[in-house]
Design a protein around this motif. Sequence first.
Motif, PDB file in Angstrom:
ATOM      1  N   GLN A 283       0.797  -1.230   0.000  1.00 45.15           N
ATOM      2  CA  GLN A 283       0.000   0.000   0.000  1.00 45.15           C
ATOM      3  C   GLN A 283       0.830   1.281   0.000  1.00 45.15           C
ATOM      4  O   GLN A 283       0.467   2.256  -0.661  1.00 45.15           O
ATOM      5  CB  GLN A 283      -0.948   0.001   1.196  1.00 45.15           C
ATOM      6  N   LEU A 284       1.936   1.316   0.727  1.00 34.98           N
ATOM      7  CA  LEU A 284       2.758   2.525   0.731  1.00 34.98           C
ATOM      8  C   LEU A 284       3.298   2.810  -0.667  1.00 34.98           C
ATOM      9  O   LEU A 284       3.259   3.949  -1.146  1.00 34.98           O
ATOM     10  CB  LEU A 284       3.916   2.385   1.725  1.00 34.98           C
ATOM     11  N   LEU A 285       3.792   1.776  -1.321  1.00 28.27           N
ATOM     12  CA  LEU A 285       4.342   1.951  -2.665  1.00 28.27           C
ATOM     13  C   LEU A 285       3.260   2.351  -3.658  1.00 28.27           C
ATOM     14  O   LEU A 285       3.494   3.173  -4.551  1.00 28.27           O
ATOM     15  CB  LEU A 285       5.028   0.660  -3.120  1.00 28.27           C
ATOM     16  N   LYS A 286       2.067   1.784  -3.501  1.00 23.77           N
ATOM     17  CA  LYS A 286       0.963   2.131  -4.399  1.00 23.77           C
ATOM     18  C   LYS A 286       0.587   3.605  -4.246  1.00 23.77           C
ATOM     19  O   LYS A 286       0.300   4.291  -5.233  1.00 23.77           O
ATOM     20  CB  LYS A 286      -0.251   1.247  -4.093  1.00 23.77           C
TER      21      LYS A 286
ATOM     22  N   ARG B 145       8.554 -11.225  -5.948  1.00 21.91           N
ATOM     23  CA  ARG B 145       7.722 -11.410  -7.148  1.00 21.91           C
ATOM     24  C   ARG B 145       7.999 -10.265  -8.122  1.00 21.91           C
ATOM     25  O   ARG B 145       7.147  -9.410  -8.380  1.00 21.91           O
ATOM     26  CB  ARG B 145       6.249 -11.451  -6.751  1.00 21.91           C
ATOM     27  N   PRO B 146       9.210 -10.216  -8.661  1.00 22.10           N
ATOM     28  CA  PRO B 146       9.629  -9.071  -9.487  1.00 22.10           C
ATOM     29  C   PRO B 146       8.797  -8.860 -10.744  1.00 22.10           C
ATOM     30  O   PRO B 146       8.603  -7.722 -11.168  1.00 22.10           O
ATOM     31  CB  PRO B 146      11.085  -9.400  -9.829  1.00 22.10           C
ATOM     32  N   LYS B 147       8.310  -9.935 -11.350  1.00 24.79           N
ATOM     33  CA  LYS B 147       7.511  -9.764 -12.570  1.00 24.79           C
ATOM     34  C   LYS B 147       6.232  -8.989 -12.282  1.00 24.79           C
ATOM     35  O   LYS B 147       5.814  -8.143 -13.073  1.00 24.79           O
ATOM     36  CB  LYS B 147       7.180 -11.130 -13.176  1.00 24.79           C
ATOM     37  N   LYS B 148       5.608  -9.294 -11.149  1.00 25.30           N
ATOM     38  CA  LYS B 148       4.353  -8.640 -10.795  1.00 25.30           C
ATOM     39  C   LYS B 148       4.574  -7.220 -10.290  1.00 25.30           C
ATOM     40  O   LYS B 148       3.780  -6.314 -10.574  1.00 25.30           O
ATOM     41  CB  LYS B 148       3.625  -9.462  -9.731  1.00 25.30           C
ATOM     42  N   TYR B 149       5.661  -7.018  -9.544  1.00 22.52           N
ATOM     43  CA  TYR B 149       5.840  -5.746  -8.846  1.00 22.52           C
ATOM     44  C   TYR B 149       6.983  -4.890  -9.387  1.00 22.52           C
ATOM     45  O   TYR B 149       7.385  -3.926  -8.738  1.00 22.52           O
ATOM     46  CB  TYR B 149       6.085  -6.009  -7.356  1.00 22.52           C
ATOM     47  N   GLN B 150       7.488  -5.209 -10.556  1.00 18.48           N
ATOM     48  CA  GLN B 150       8.614  -4.452 -11.098  1.00 18.48           C
ATOM     49  C   GLN B 150       8.305  -2.962 -11.186  1.00 18.48           C
ATOM     50  O   GLN B 150       9.167  -2.112 -10.948  1.00 18.48           O
ATOM     51  CB  GLN B 150       8.986  -4.986 -12.488  1.00 18.48           C
TER      52      GLN B 150
ATOM     53  N   LEU C 250       6.797  -1.162  -9.228  1.00 23.55           N
ATOM     54  CA  LEU C 250       6.882  -0.497  -7.925  1.00 23.55           C
ATOM     55  C   LEU C 250       8.321  -0.395  -7.418  1.00 23.55           C
ATOM     56  O   LEU C 250       8.550   0.139  -6.333  1.00 23.55           O
ATOM     57  CB  LEU C 250       6.044  -1.251  -6.887  1.00 23.55           C
ATOM     58  N   LEU C 251       9.264  -0.896  -8.186  1.00 20.53           N
ATOM     59  CA  LEU C 251      10.657  -0.912  -7.743  1.00 20.53           C
ATOM     60  C   LEU C 251      11.508   0.144  -8.444  1.00 20.53           C
ATOM     61  O   LEU C 251      12.724   0.137  -8.329  1.00 20.53           O
ATOM     62  CB  LEU C 251      11.263  -2.304  -7.985  1.00 20.53           C
ATOM     63  N   ARG C 252      10.866   1.050  -9.149  1.00 16.55           N
ATOM     64  CA  ARG C 252      11.608   2.106  -9.841  1.00 16.55           C
ATOM     65  C   ARG C 252      12.198   3.098  -8.837  1.00 16.55           C
ATOM     66  O   ARG C 252      11.575   3.407  -7.816  1.00 16.55           O
ATOM     67  CB  ARG C 252      10.693   2.843 -10.821  1.00 16.55           C
ATOM     68  N   GLN C 253      13.361   3.626  -9.155  1.00 11.30           N
ATOM     69  CA  GLN C 253      14.038   4.553  -8.254  1.00 11.30           C
ATOM     70  C   GLN C 253      13.210   5.814  -8.027  1.00 11.30           C
ATOM     71  O   GLN C 253      13.221   6.390  -6.933  1.00 11.30           O
ATOM     72  CB  GLN C 253      15.414   4.931  -8.819  1.00 11.30           C
ATOM     73  N   GLU C 254      12.461   6.228  -9.058  1.00 12.53           N
ATOM     74  CA  GLU C 254      11.631   7.429  -8.914  1.00 12.53           C
ATOM     75  C   GLU C 254      10.606   7.264  -7.790  1.00 12.53           C
ATOM     76  O   GLU C 254      10.340   8.209  -7.032  1.00 12.53           O
ATOM     77  CB  GLU C 254      10.901   7.738 -10.229  1.00 12.53           C
ATOM     78  N   LEU C 255      10.049   6.065  -7.674  1.00 11.28           N
ATOM     79  CA  LEU C 255       9.085   5.812  -6.600  1.00 11.28           C
ATOM     80  C   LEU C 255       9.777   5.745  -5.249  1.00 11.28           C
ATOM     81  O   LEU C 255       9.250   6.233  -4.245  1.00 11.28           O
ATOM     82  CB  LEU C 255       8.335   4.501  -6.852  1.00 11.28           C
ATOM     83  N   LEU C 256      10.949   5.150  -5.225  1.00 13.46           N
ATOM     84  CA  LEU C 256      11.684   5.039  -3.964  1.00 13.46           C
ATOM     85  C   LEU C 256      12.079   6.416  -3.443  1.00 13.46           C
ATOM     86  O   LEU C 256      12.143   6.636  -2.226  1.00 13.46           O
ATOM     87  CB  LEU C 256      12.918   4.157  -4.153  1.00 13.46           C
ATOM     88  N   ASP C 257      12.320   7.358  -4.349  1.00 15.72           N
ATOM     89  CA  ASP C 257      12.623   8.731  -3.925  1.00 15.72           C
ATOM     90  C   ASP C 257      11.405   9.363  -3.255  1.00 15.72           C
ATOM     91  O   ASP C 257      11.538  10.119  -2.283  1.00 15.72           O
ATOM     92  CB  ASP C 257      13.043   9.576  -5.132  1.00 15.72           C
ATOM     93  N   ILE C 258      10.215   9.053  -3.773  1.00 16.14           N
ATOM     94  CA  ILE C 258       8.984   9.570  -3.162  1.00 16.14           C
ATOM     95  C   ILE C 258       8.776   8.929  -1.792  1.00 16.14           C
ATOM     96  O   ILE C 258       8.358   9.590  -0.835  1.00 16.14           O
ATOM     97  CB  ILE C 258       7.774   9.308  -4.080  1.00 16.14           C
ATOM     98  N   VAL C 259       9.084   7.633  -1.691  1.00 15.28           N
ATOM     99  CA  VAL C 259       8.958   6.926  -0.413  1.00 15.28           C
ATOM    100  C   VAL C 259       9.790   7.615   0.660  1.00 15.28           C
ATOM    101  O   VAL C 259       9.359   7.755   1.811  1.00 15.28           O
ATOM    102  CB  VAL C 259       9.397   5.453  -0.562  1.00 15.28           C
TER     103      VAL C 259
END
Length: 313
Positions: A195-198, A246-251, A253-262
Amino acid sequence: MKATEKYRRVFGSMSHLKESMPWTMGLSNIVEFLVWEPQRILGVSKKQYVRQIIEWATAPELKDKEVEEIESIVSKKLNHKMSESEQLETYSKQTMGICSAREAVRRITFFSEEYLNKELDIFLSLCSDNYLDQFYGQFMRFEQGASWSTHGNSGIFEASTELKAMYMDNLAYNHQSNLLVANELKFNGRKNPDQLLKYCLMYEHLLEKGFIDKGAKFLLLFIGGSALESNKQCLVDRELALCHKRPKKYQYLLRQELLDIVDCLEVASITWQSLIEFNNCYLAENSLCQVEQKLLQGFNQSLQSKSFMHLSR
């Protein structure tokens, strides 16, 4: 013409979260909720309901009956089914199957998280800016005294933003303070595992589409039956671990741009009971007009009537 274009053509749209929507939109949102989820009214899906009627109407023993007689027999069977599923105690467990109008209202009023979402939409849209300042001021610092706009997960929100990757519950936006608050409701359940990543994905989308301003502070507030773990990094680490498994399903959500927002995301939680207590303190400590008094008292009464306030004891 796409469905979103049809919606905008009929109902209009918005271009920025700073735009205020009338509180009456909360009523149309309830209509949308019931229209798009008829099982809330019928007790079963529309497909199941239609199939049951067809099975009754085409039973071999009705082969040579007149339409009026078939209608009478089917109506009796339908009434019997509705009678079987109806509960006469407020917090009785929900039974499966076709239900009466009275039973549908009981289920929605006391057991539905989606309906509570709509109640909160109306509540927040009518709350004063001072109330929202004090409420959100519990969780983070920001410049107070400006105007708030709130948005439920309405057709206008979906058609305007074209956000398809996730569904939010309610957003509160303070344009002058450049603050976005995502209110995530949990009837009495747990946080979703991603949920946080979404929500960071939603933030990215709203920023790219121009619905929030660059540099907007972001608070994700969980409101539920129990408080959320307070360590944001632990929550994030668990979500990332799930994505890596589960990288295929959640790839996506693993982008660096999202991690910067996190990294910039603030996470907080409050229980429904604590929200009721906050409302009571706000009522006691502020000189309020009669309308706001009734608003807060009425919302508290509604929360206190929900099943999670009784069955979890």
